[in-house]
Design a protein around this motif. Structure first.
Motif, PDB file in Angstrom:
ATOM      1  N   ARG A  21       6.653 -18.438  22.485  1.00  0.00           N
ATOM      2  CA  ARG A  21       5.908 -19.565  23.270  1.00  0.00           C
ATOM      3  C   ARG A  21       5.704 -20.855  21.588  1.00  0.00           C
ATOM      4  O   ARG A  21       6.173 -21.841  22.038  1.00  0.00           O
ATOM      5  N   VAL A  22       5.818 -20.433  20.292  1.00  0.00           N
ATOM      6  CA  VAL A  22       5.429 -21.706  19.704  1.00  0.00           C
ATOM      7  C   VAL A  22       6.989 -21.829  19.472  1.00  0.00           C
ATOM      8  O   VAL A  22       7.198 -22.823  18.977  1.00  0.00           O
ATOM      9  N   SER A  23       7.917 -20.861  18.613  1.00  0.00           N
ATOM     10  CA  SER A  23       9.972 -20.920  19.099  1.00  0.00           C
ATOM     11  C   SER A  23       9.766 -22.373  20.152  1.00  0.00           C
ATOM     12  O   SER A  23      10.151 -22.600  19.618  1.00  0.00           O
TER      13      SER A  23
ATOM     14  N   GLY B  69      13.106 -29.809  18.848  1.00  0.00           N
ATOM     15  CA  GLY B  69      13.712 -30.586  17.171  1.00  0.00           C
ATOM     16  C   GLY B  69      13.987 -29.376  16.069  1.00  0.00           C
ATOM     17  O   GLY B  69      15.171 -29.754  15.302  1.00  0.00           O
ATOM     18  N   VAL B  70      13.141 -28.871  16.285  1.00  0.00           N
ATOM     19  CA  VAL B  70      13.323 -28.108  14.520  1.00  0.00           C
ATOM     20  C   VAL B  70      14.367 -27.101  15.013  1.00  0.00           C
ATOM     21  O   VAL B  70      14.118 -26.537  15.703  1.00  0.00           O
ATOM     22  N   PRO B  71      15.252 -26.927  14.153  1.00  0.00           N
ATOM     23  CA  PRO B  71      16.035 -25.283  14.327  1.00  0.00           C
ATOM     24  C   PRO B  71      15.087 -24.732  13.786  1.00  0.00           C
ATOM     25  O   PRO B  71      14.367 -24.336  12.732  1.00  0.00           O
ATOM     26  N   SER B  72      15.790 -23.549  15.160  1.00  0.00           N
ATOM     27  CA  SER B  72      15.645 -21.967  14.788  1.00  0.00           C
ATOM     28  C   SER B  72      15.956 -21.729  13.253  1.00  0.00           C
ATOM     29  O   SER B  72      16.286 -21.574  11.994  1.00  0.00           O
TER      30      SER B  72
ATOM     31  N   THR C 144       4.009 -11.188  20.278  1.00  0.00           N
ATOM     32  CA  THR C 144       4.749 -11.339  21.050  1.00  0.00           C
ATOM     33  C   THR C 144       5.012 -12.926  22.040  1.00  0.00           C
ATOM     34  O   THR C 144       5.791 -13.570  21.658  1.00  0.00           O
ATOM     35  N   ILE C 145       3.570 -13.150  22.918  1.00  0.00           N
ATOM     36  CA  ILE C 145       3.556 -14.094  23.391  1.00  0.00           C
ATOM     37  C   ILE C 145       3.509 -15.010  22.617  1.00  0.00           C
ATOM     38  O   ILE C 145       3.765 -16.469  22.992  1.00  0.00           O
ATOM     39  N   PHE C 146       2.439 -15.237  21.545  1.00  0.00           N
ATOM     40  CA  PHE C 146       2.713 -16.618  21.094  1.00  0.00           C
ATOM     41  C   PHE C 146       3.817 -16.725  20.410  1.00  0.00           C
ATOM     42  O   PHE C 146       3.696 -18.208  19.819  1.00  0.00           O
ATOM     43  N   GLU C 147       4.191 -16.128  19.473  1.00  0.00           N
ATOM     44  CA  GLU C 147       5.756 -16.270  18.884  1.00  0.00           C
ATOM     45  C   GLU C 147       6.739 -17.039  20.075  1.00  0.00           C
ATOM     46  O   GLU C 147       7.569 -17.769  19.155  1.00  0.00           O
TER      47      GLU C 147
END
Length: 178
Positions: A108-110, A117-120, A103-106
């Motif tokens: 931080r990557v997000s 500027g990469v859309p989620s 969860t922490i990794f996800e």
């Protein structure tokens, strides 16, 4: 020499003290003979029954070995159960920690992708919904323009103006989404 010893024994046997000594010697000889015979009897009996005793001891040993193995297997089973329970508990804890780490990794990557500027995924879904709505609106407009009517020339101009207004409204929303 033997003759001398026999004469001495006869002299002692004829005297009163010698008589006592000869009776004592006879008793001792008889007793020694009985002890010797008892020893021979015990030896003979031990030889005869020794095999039986040995077999009985072997049977007792086998029985004791089986009991010992059963107890050892029970103890091994208990220890194995405890170790399995401990391993399951440790695996569960590791899984919880792994989920937290994931969860922490996800997150931080997000955040990093958002800064670049990469859309989620949510942004892409919102854009797809807007495209679908626009497609439906275009379909409606194309069907409406296909109808022959007196105001057919005016209708496309109104729709173009409405499309410009809609595009102007959506531009700030697009910037906010990114």
């Amino acid at each position: 020499m033997v003759k001398k010893l026999q004469k001495m024994a006869e002299k002692k046997a004829s005297s009163p003290a010698g008589l006592f000594d000869s009776q004592l010697a006879a008793t001792v000889r008889e007793s020694a003979q009985q002890i010797w015979l008892a020893g021979l009897g015990a030896f003979s009996k031990a030889q005869a029954e020794g095999g039986k005793v040995f077999e009985a001891l072997v049977k007792e040993g086998v029985s004791l070995q089986r009991k010992t193995q059963a107890v050892a297997e029970d103890k091994i089973g208990e220890v194995t159960g405890k170790m399995s329970a401990m391993a399951g508990e440790i695996t569960g804890r590791a899984g919880q920690h792994w989920d937290k780490l994931e969860t922490i990794f996800e997150e931080r990557v997000s955040r990093a992708l958002n800064k670049l500027g990469v859309p989620s995924h949510k942004d892409v879904d919102a854009l797809i919904a807007r495209i679908d709505a626009l497609s439906q609106a275009v379909d409606k407009l194309s069907k409406a323009s296909a109808k022959p009517a007196d105001g057919a020339a005016k209708a496309p101009r109104k729709t173009a103006a409405a499309a410009k207004k809609a595009a102007a409204k959506r531009t700030p929303a697009r910037k906010a989404a990114t």
